[in-house]
Every structure is written in structure tokens, then in C-alpha cells.
Scaffold this active site. Structure first.
Site, short mmCIF file in Angstrom:
data_model
loop_
_atom_site.label_atom_id
_atom_site.label_comp_id
_atom_site.label_asym_id
_atom_site.label_seq_id
_atom_site.Cartn_x
_atom_site.Cartn_y
_atom_site.Cartn_z
N HIS A 105 30.02 15.70 49.16
CA HIS A 105 31.08 14.71 49.41
C HIS A 105 32.46 15.17 48.96
CE1 HIS A 105 32.93 10.77 49.82
NE2 HIS A 105 33.29 10.79 48.55
N GLY A 117 38.20 6.35 45.76
CA GLY A 117 37.79 5.27 44.87
C GLY A 117 37.29 4.09 45.69
N SER A 130 37.11 9.83 51.72
CA SER A 130 36.26 8.81 51.11
C SER A 130 36.95 7.45 51.25
CB SER A 130 35.98 9.19 49.65
OG SER A 130 34.95 8.42 49.10
N TRP A 131 37.20 6.74 50.16
CA TRP A 131 37.97 5.50 50.27
C TRP A 131 39.34 5.77 50.90
CZ3 TRP A 131 38.85 0.57 50.72
CH2 TRP A 131 40.11 0.07 50.46
#
Length: 325
Positions: A303, A44, A111-112
Site C-alpha cells: 500500500h 489517513g 489512499s485517503w
């Protein structure tokens, strides 16, 4: 992936941040109570955890800790951006470690989650046994511009058109700022419409082949609102850090003793491989002494951690670090 399992412990970590606000974080523990501890950091920010996230880890070897970050998933208040910064979340990870009486743990994030893992490790380097990172994201201005302004838009023009719709043509020169205004509009209908459009953009571009399930998730009110408002809040504030801070020599020097495995999709257009490569270059800069740094570039993946090649390599990475470290 390992078979589905259920947590043997679930709880709340309550943090009073003001006289009127308590961030109540959902956490759970599964696997082997005497196993090697690992904390899973979701993406996120605002994405929340999924029961499938437990399945990256061998349940006989790992004590698996999952939690929803501030405002995300089952944590409350939902979609709350007050007292919600990178460094608040770093402090929350430490609070959870202490609550669970864990001395050191493996840290796993994509990711985040990779951003937060690096920030946490650089703040508390002696609490981290290893880092398994996927889809590297360091929140530099160039990374945000590529995905939210001029880059991925060239590859997904039909979805970019959908993402543009809520924003007036005169305000499209800064989409993050424009969405910030929409996501904080007094009109609930405007907020929710913007949230769904923001969430759809990432859901539509996260896999090599667009996932209908992901697009449908972007239409869920609570998920879309938390995901969009929290992500945008962090991005409009540039992650509450200096541009490139996580890649600075003074930052990397703190964590070179920690073994790292990076798993990166070749065709990741959300967090392109250039950032993972920049992390590798920073780690190896000036002939510095460092612990193991392993870089896996998955040739047929985008991703998402659910891409088959990425999923497989993440499970292998988790198996490797629990045996070695």
C-alpha cells in the site's frame, strides 16, 4: 525521488468554524514559484504531510503545495474531530487555492488522499489539471469491512491479535464502532492506548515487508492520536457520503475530461486493487468519452507510497502530467 528541498513559503490558513473553534491549517510551498501548481493530499485522514512528499515532484517544473488537513500534522487543534468532514476538507482545498492565487492545479493523492482528490475534483472539476492517484480508496462499506473487520485479518493474524486486544470480546463484531468508543473515552490512558493499537494496525500492514520505522511511528502520542481519532471519526460516519458515491455515474461524469494516472500495489491489503479496478470500470462505463486514464498495477508492492516500485511510478507519473497538461 528528487533530492530534498526546503519550502520557500510557510503559512497558516485559519478557518473560524464556531465562536470558540478555529481550525488553523499548516501549509507550505516549495519548488519553482512560477512552476505548474500541484497540491499534495495526504492520507489517513489524519496522517499529515512529510518533508519527503516534496520529492515526488521536479522542483524546477512544479510549484509544490503541501498542507496538513484539519487536526493533522502541524495543523491545530491536534486530533480535533469537530467540524471535520470530507466536505469541510474539500472547501479547505479551495480556500488554499484561492489564497495562493492559483487558477488550476494538478492534484496528487494516495489512499485517503485519493478519496479526497476524487471528492474535490467532482466538486470543483474546472480547477483540476490532472489527477495522480495511488492506492485507491472510496470509503465504501465493503472496503472498510475488508480492512477493519474481515479480510486483512486473515493475512496478518499476529497483528490482528494486537489490534483486537483493547476491545472486549463481546464488542468485536463492529471494530470501527468499538474503537470509536475507546478513542472518545474520558480516560486519556484508554484513548491513547486505543490510538496506538489502531495506528499500529495500518502501519504494520501497509508494506510488502513490515517497516520497523512505521511501527515506531505508531507509538508517537501526537501522531497516533490524530491518525486514529480522525480516521475513525470519518469511518464511523462512512465518509459523510453515500455508499459508493464517488463511483456513481453522476459523479464520474463530472470528471471524465480530467487526465488520470492510477498507481496501485498488487498486494495492497489496506486499499485492495479491486477498488482501483472499480474506478477504472466506472470511468470506462458504457463506452463513455473520456480523457486519458492510465492504470499501473505494481507487481511487487503493498500500500505505502514508500514501496520502491510505487515510489518510482509516482515520480514518473508526476513528470508525465507536468509535461502534457
Amino acid at each position: 525521488m528528487y533530492p530534498p528541498i526546503e519550502p520557500y513559503e510557510q503559512g497558516r490558513l485559519d478557518i473560524r468554524v464556531s465562536p470558540t473553534l478555529i481550525h488553523s491549517l499548516y501549509y507550505e510551498v516549495s519548488g519553482n514559484s512560477n512552476g505548474a501548481p500541484v497540491v499534495f493530499l495526504h492520507g489517513g485522514p489524519g496522517g499529515g504531510v512529510d518533508p519527503k512528499d516534496r520529492q515526488f515532484f521536479n522542483p524546477s517544473k512544479y510549484k509544490i503545495v503541501l498542507f496538513d488537513q484539519r487536526g493533522a500534522g502541524k495543523s491545530t487543534p491536534n486530533a480535533c474531530i469537530d467540524h471535520n468532514t470530507t466536505w469541510d476538507l474539500v472547501a479547505d482545498i479551495e480556500r488554499l487555492r484561492e489564497k495562493l492565487s492559483i487558477e488550476k492545479w494538478h492534484v496528487f493523492g494516495g489512499s485517503w488522499g485519493s478519496t479526497l482528490a476524487l471528492a474535490y475534483a467532482q466538486t470543483h472539476p474546472n480547477r483540476v489539471r490532472s489527477l495522480v492517484l495511488r492506492g485507491i480508496f472510496t470509503l465504501r462499506k465493503s472496503e472498510l469491512r475488508f480492512f477493519y473487520q474481515d479480510g486483512t485479518s486473515h493475512l496478518f493474524p499476529e497483528e490482528w491479535n494486537h489490534y483486537l486486544r483493547p476491545v472486549e470480546a463481546s464488542k468485536r463484531d463492529d471494530m470501527i464502532k468499538a474503537y470509536h468508543n475507546l478513542l472518545n473515552d474520558p480516560d486519556e490512558k484508554i484513548r491513547l492506548g486505543a490510538a496506538k493499537a489502531w495506528a499500529r494496525w495500518e502501519m504494520a500492514t501497509s508494506r510488502l515487508f513490515v517497516s520497523q520505522d512505521s511501527l515506531e511511528r505508531a507509538e508517537e502520542d501526537d501522531f497516533a492520536l490524530a491518525f486514529a481519532r480522525i480516521e475513525n471519526h470519518y469511518f464511523v460516519h462512512e465518509g459523510f457520503m453515500r455508499d459508493g458515491q464517488l463511483l456513481e455515474e453522476q459523479s464520474i461524469a463530472k470528471i471524465r475530461h480530467i487526465p488520470v494516472i492510477v498507481v496501485q500495489g498488487r498486494y495492497d491489503v489496506v486499499c485492495p486493487p479491486t477498488t482501483a479496478w472499480a474506478l477504472k470500470a466506472a470511468w470506462e462505463a458504457n463506452g463513455a468519452k473520456f480523457a486519458s486514464f492510465t492504470f499501473h498495477l505494481i507487481p511487487d508492492a503493498g500500500h505505502s507510497s514508500r514501496e520502491p516500485g510505487i515510489e518510482k511510478k509516482l515520480v514518473e507519473a508526476a513528470n508525465e502530467v507536468v509535461e502534457k497538461y
